[in-house]
Design a protein around this motif. Structure first.
Motif, PDB file in Angstrom:
ATOM      1  N   VAL A 290     -27.585   2.420 -10.437  1.00 24.43           N
ATOM      2  CA  VAL A 290     -27.962   1.046 -10.112  1.00 24.43           C
ATOM      3  C   VAL A 290     -26.914   0.481  -9.156  1.00 24.43           C
ATOM      4  O   VAL A 290     -25.758   0.304  -9.522  1.00 24.43           O
ATOM      5  CB  VAL A 290     -28.077   0.190 -11.384  1.00 24.43           C
TER       6      VAL A 290
ATOM      7  N   SER B 112     -27.573  -2.405  -7.188  1.00 22.78           N
ATOM      8  CA  SER B 112     -27.726  -3.855  -7.168  1.00 22.78           C
ATOM      9  C   SER B 112     -28.199  -4.308  -8.542  1.00 22.78           C
ATOM     10  O   SER B 112     -29.221  -3.852  -9.043  1.00 22.78           O
ATOM     11  CB  SER B 112     -28.751  -4.269  -6.104  1.00 22.78           C
ATOM     12  N   LYS B 113     -27.437  -5.196  -9.141  1.00 21.94           N
ATOM     13  CA  LYS B 113     -27.803  -5.687 -10.477  1.00 21.94           C
ATOM     14  C   LYS B 113     -29.075  -6.524 -10.433  1.00 21.94           C
ATOM     15  O   LYS B 113     -29.737  -6.696 -11.443  1.00 21.94           O
ATOM     16  CB  LYS B 113     -26.660  -6.520 -11.074  1.00 21.94           C
ATOM     17  N   TRP B 114     -29.447  -7.022  -9.270  1.00 22.00           N
ATOM     18  CA  TRP B 114     -30.671  -7.806  -9.136  1.00 22.00           C
ATOM     19  C   TRP B 114     -31.911  -6.942  -9.315  1.00 22.00           C
ATOM     20  O   TRP B 114     -32.992  -7.459  -9.584  1.00 22.00           O
ATOM     21  CB  TRP B 114     -30.713  -8.510  -7.782  1.00 22.00           C
ATOM     22  N   SER B 115     -31.774  -5.635  -9.167  1.00 20.32           N
ATOM     23  CA  SER B 115     -32.949  -4.771  -9.327  1.00 20.32           C
ATOM     24  C   SER B 115     -33.397  -4.695 -10.780  1.00 20.32           C
ATOM     25  O   SER B 115     -34.525  -4.278 -11.056  1.00 20.32           O
ATOM     26  CB  SER B 115     -32.667  -3.374  -8.784  1.00 20.32           C
ATOM     27  N   TYR B 116     -32.543  -5.107 -11.715  1.00 26.23           N
ATOM     28  CA  TYR B 116     -32.967  -5.155 -13.109  1.00 26.23           C
ATOM     29  C   TYR B 116     -34.074  -6.182 -13.330  1.00 26.23           C
ATOM     30  O   TYR B 116     -34.796  -6.114 -14.323  1.00 26.23           O
ATOM     31  CB  TYR B 116     -31.796  -5.475 -14.039  1.00 26.23           C
TER      32      TYR B 116
ATOM     33  N   ASN C 279     -33.198   2.461  -6.800  1.00 27.01           N
ATOM     34  CA  ASN C 279     -31.950   2.943  -7.373  1.00 27.01           C
ATOM     35  C   ASN C 279     -31.778   4.453  -7.284  1.00 27.01           C
ATOM     36  O   ASN C 279     -30.897   5.017  -7.917  1.00 27.01           O
ATOM     37  CB  ASN C 279     -31.838   2.490  -8.832  1.00 27.01           C
TER      38      ASN C 279
END
Length: 80
Positions: A9, A11-15, A68
């Protein structure tokens, strides 16, 4: 020997894409309640609404995985 991870992962925004799973499940439950709890339940309408919810869930999961993992097209700066 260290095993390489294929999903990193970056970018944490992809969660936020994974939020499509609980939102889709809640939409299926809501559609069930609104469609089946009336005097004349319409099973076909419930199935149509459920297919849309399942497609939204699948698209969210696919986009999370694609963003990711390493790809020349979508994510060329991914740490391999």
């Amino acid at each position: 020997m260290k095993k390489k991870k294929w999903l990193v992962v970056t970018s944490k925004w992809s969660y936020l894409l994974l939020l499509s799973i609980p939102i889709g499940i809640m939409k299926i439950v809501f559609d069930y309640q609104s469609t089946m709890m009336i005097s004349k339940p319409n099973l076909v309408q419930f199935l149509y609404d459920s297919v849309v919810s399942v497609l939204i869930i699948i698209i969210g999961i696919i986009l999370f995985i694609k963003m990711n993992t390493y790809s020349h097209w979508i994510n060329p700066n991914h740490p391999k």
